[in-house]
Design a protein around this motif. Structure first.
Motif: not given
Lengths: 398, 506
Positions: B28, B34, B197
């Protein structure tokens, strides 16, 4: 492909052993404790007389444990059973002293216990008061009522017949050979025979329908274990005075409730409500009624236990039943029941009660006082439940 | 300072008997969003566990580099101290505490062990402002909707100086409006330099916010797409997730529609605690034979409450209105009666209301039909097993045996177990509440197929859904609800997402 299939098969075999380790380990623990005390007492605890005594001395706790495990499975607790035992014990003595005979006394006492269950069950199931609180109130209430109806003095029984329900034994003189009460052995053989017959029949039926069955080795091991147990027990009883009456009562209670929990709709309801009451309700199960019924059952069994205890003491004592509830609760948890509900078995609770009984008995034989018995029992309870949680977590069951 | 805030290299994690992660690698960049995509059981949660320290270093193979250094987290506490926060699907707020108490939970500032509540209250305000939550910080969190609770979680993460925020299915229990807000917030935070994320099943959302996308399948990282350098489509992601092309998201519906079976008129439901408050207000609708109708609307529109109330008064303090089945009036006082009269309900809350997690697949399937599977109160075990096996086969429930505990199954398979239970009770009217929530694309398709199959057998299906494409793809008619009222009904042909939203908010 063949290899991976084989691997899978082995995995399930391994899995099976792992899934059941908790169930077997309970029996192993009981056996181990028994063996330890055999060594410590020089084999005294394995005598026929002592084996009979263990059952008689713990009969009322065993009966209570059967009811208590149902209560624990639905996620509740019953603190009142000790007081209820004292109360129903006193009632049974009073009924018996009117001269109505043992069987009517037994029936009426159990009904009285069930009525107490109806009373407590109503508050718990329909008024939605936590069982802990209702039964805490019941604990005080029925202790108080016991004192009131007994005038805080023991009620002695009009004759010695009453005590046979606990301390008596069943045998027929015509079947006694060389100091052995053959009747006990015959019953033992009959039971083992029936077990083998039904086990094989069920296995055959399952195979015919292509259902899963236990691997043959496990199946035979289980059967061998059962035959050994019945054989030993019936021999020990035959060797002493025959089958204790209370063991017959106990076996009936256990058999009935094992059947109910395993094979009946109400048994499945009990586990469903204990596992997740909200989900059970949405599945169309009347959870309140199930909870009510379980508390009525507990009351009825407490009535029976009260009667058995009165028989054991040969009089109804106002202080009877003190701390019975805690022994019964501890038995269930030692026997693998889960405090959050949904998990537990009758056989487990019985094994748990026997673990405690054997410890009590062994330490008494060694002349160790009640003070240390408490300490040891406390440690056993803690360790057994820790082991349970540990194995569950390891098996990924949280 | 390295370009990547997080680098996962060749991570393998095994559980007894299962390899949950198999040589997973991805990284990442700082300040990017992400997204991790994958079916249920692809290993996403395990991966988050490895990254955040739920599984300590040494319990897995491979390396995790956080801010360029080898991560040595032994617990979540460790990773949080380093600036990594995970927001789980099931929110971790303490329900009876206020917003600001929750924000500073676990890292309260104090002097000599004494907390200065006033200071905390003031300190919480900028965080609430940053996440756009316009509430009094003293509000008790359980009094707010899930969407707002989610914002509290994010505010809490911000207060912990988080540099990498991991969101596990953040929008799974939000409605479209709330989801959109949350996604905008994620983009805002990204602008401020936060790395993020996000795990999501909703590919539209993924494509909206992601800078890069990593697809997981069967514990392996299949591929990573960069949305700035290439044109990424849903089809590409799905192909990666399932390993094959999914030609259509929804199966073709072939059922022919018959006469009206069930009508509901002026159904009003009152709140379980506030007895004066109407949760559903005079709802009226019909269902025909072989028809699938959908109920759409934002969270809190009263859809679930309406359905549960119809299902034997299992929600609300009281209700009024009339319900008929085949022209006959129905008076249902309990779920038991509802099931008996041919109404089935599959709850949106699989784990809390749908299943008994500690019981086996078999027990769960038969729980609604125990009387049917028994004689004189004694269970017919053989029949029970064969029924359970039948459903395992026909619904393709993936489980080694029917004696497996349902808690060990994946979401999609759990949902199939709930459906089996409902099917075994053999209802005529089949109410399914968010039938595909939190389950993967492949399983979704299977569930749609089952629903279509039921419709063509002449059952009527009432589907509550928050996913508009699902309603458009499956339903013959769509009822739009908001604020407890039915706002209107649309036919499949004329309905569009915009129309539904417009109707709900008008």
């Amino acid at each position: 492909m063949g290899n991976s299939q084989q691997q899978e098969k082995r995995l399930t075999f391994f899995q099976l052993a792992k899934d059941n380790i908790r169930n077997y380990s309970m029996f192993l623990m009981l056996a181990l404790i028994f063996i330890v005390f055999s060594i410590l007492t020089g084999g005294v605890n394995f005598t026929s007389r002592n084996i009979t005594n263990i059952f008689i001395q713990n009969s009322y706790i065993l009966i209570l444990a059967v009811g208590m495990v149902l209560v624990i499975i639905i996620g509740n607790i019953d603190l009142s059973v000790g007081s209820v035992c004292a109360f129903t014990g006193a009632i049974s003595a009073m009924l018996y002293n009117t001269g109505m005979g043992l069987i009517p006394t037994l029936i009426l006492t159990v009904i009285a216990g069930a009525a107490i269950g109806v009373f407590q069950g109503f508050w718990i199931a329909y008024a939605h008061i936590p069982a802990f609180i209702v039964t805490l109130a019941g604990m005080l209430l029925f202790r108080g009522l016991t004192y009131i109806i007994t005038n805080v003095t023991p009620i002695s029984l009009s004759d010695d017949d009453f005590r046979t329900i606990t301390s008596g034994s069943i045998s027929f003189e015509s079947l006694d050979r060389g100091g052995l009460h053959l009747f006990a052995l015959i019953i033992g053989a009959l039971l083992a025979g029936l077990y083998v017959y039904f086990a094989f029949r069920s296995r055959k039926n399952r195979i015919k329908r292509e259902f899963e069955v236990l691997p043959v080795r496990y199946f035979l091991l289980k059967m061998g274990f059962f035959i050994l147990l019945t054989g030993t027990l019936s021999y020990k009883f035959a060797d002493y005075r025959g089958i204790p009456t209370v063991v017959v009562v106990l076996s009936l209670v256990i058999a009935v409730f094992v059947f109910i929990t395993k094979n009946t709709v109400i048994g499945r309801y009990i586990y469903a409500v204990g596992g997740n009451a909200k989900s059970a309700k949405l599945s169309g199960i009347d959870a309140d009624r199930v909870i009510f019924i379980v508390h009525v059952i507990m009351g009825a069994l407490a009535g029976l236990a009260g009667l058995v205890f009165t028989g054991y003491m040969n009089s109804a004592l106002p202080q009877a039943g003190n701390l019975f509830e805690l022994d019964a609760i501890a038995s269930c948890f030692i026997g693998g029941a889960s405090a959050s509900g949904g998990i537990g078995t009758i056989i487990g609770a019985i094994t748990g009660a026997l673990v405690m009984g054997v410890i009590n008995n062994g330490m008494s034989l060694m002349n160790i006082g009640a003070d240390w018995q408490y300490v040891v029992k406390a440690l056993v309870l803690l360790l057994a439940v820790y082991y349970d949680i540990y194995t569950r977590r390891k098996a990924g069951l949280g | 300072m390295s370009e990547h805030i997080l680098e996962v290299e060749h991570v393998t994690k095994e559980f007894p008997g299962v390899r949950a992660l198999d040589d997973v690698s991805f990284s990442v960049r700082r300040g990017e969003v992400h997204c991790l995509c994958g079916e249920n059981g692809a290993g996403k949660s395990t991966l988050v566990g490895v990254i955040s320290g739920i599984y300590a270093k040494g319990e897995y193979d491979g390396t995790v580099l956080f801010k360029g250094e080898q991560a040595q987290f032994r617990s979540i506490r460790d990773s949080e101290k380093q600036g990594l926060t995970v927001i789980h699907q099931e929110l971790a707020l303490s329900p009876y505490l206020s917003i600001y108490e929750n924000i500073f939970m676990g890292h309260r500032r104090h002097r000599f062990g004494i907390i200065r509540w006033d200071d905390l209250l003031i300190a919480s305000r900028p965080f609430l402002k940053r996440v756009g939550l316009d509430e009094n910080p003293e509000t008790i969190v359980s009094k707010m909707g899930v969407g707002k609770q989610q914002l509290v979680e994010i505010a809490r993460a911000l207060s912990k100086q988080t540099e990498l925020l991991i969101l596990d299915e953040p929008t799974s229990s939000l409605n479209d409006d709330e989801s959109e807000k949350l996604l905008q917030l994620i983009l805002e935070l990204k602008k401020e330099g936060m790395s993020c994320i996000m795990i999501s099943h909703k590919l539209n959302e993924v494509l909206e916010v992601a800078d890069s996308i990593t697809v997981l399948r069967d514990g392996r990282s299949i591929c990573t797409y960069d949305t700035h350098t290439q044109q990424v489509t849903k089809a590409m992601i799905i192909k990666g997730m399932v390993g094959r092309d999914l030609t259509s998201m929804y199966p073709e519906k072939t059922a022919s529609i018959g006469p009206t079976v069930c009508t509901v008129r002026d159904w009003t439901v009152y709140h379980p605690e506030y007895h004066q408050m109407k949760v559903v207000d005079q709802a009226s609708f019909d269902v025909r034979k072989g028809e699938i109708i959908a109920f759409c609307g934002p969270m809190g529109a009263g859809r679930t409450e309406l359905m549960m109330s119809l299902f034997g008064k299992s929600y609300g303090s009281s209700c009024s209105g009339e319900m008929t089945l085949h022209g006959k009036k129905l008076e249902l006082r309990s779920p038991h009666e509802a099931i008996e009269r041919g109404i089935g309900y599959v709850s949106e809350d699989r784990k809390e209301l749908g299943l008994i997690l500690i019981q086996t697949v078999r027990d769960n399937i038969s729980n609604s039909s125990l009387r049917k599977l028994s004689r004189l109160g004694v269970m017919d075990t053989y029949r029970e097993i064969s029924e359970a096996e039948k459903y395992r086969e026909s619904l393709k429930i993936k489980t080694p045996t029917i004696m497996q505990l349902v808690r060990n199954l994946s979401g999609g398979n759990q949902q199939k177990v709930v459906l089996s239970r409902c099917l075994l009770a053999d209802p005529e009217i089949f109410i399914v509440d968010e039938p595909t929530r939190g389950i993967d694309v492949g399983a979704k398709y299977e569930i749609y197929t089952i629903l279509n199959q039921l419709a063509s057998e002449g059952k009527s299906i009432i589907m509550v859904t928050s996913e508009l494409p699902e309603a458009l793809g499956m339903a013959d008619r769509i009822y739009v609800m908001n604020e407890g009222r039915i706002k209107g009904v649309l036919d499949r042909q004329e309905a569009t997402q915009e129309q539904i939203m417009h109707m709900a908010l008008s």
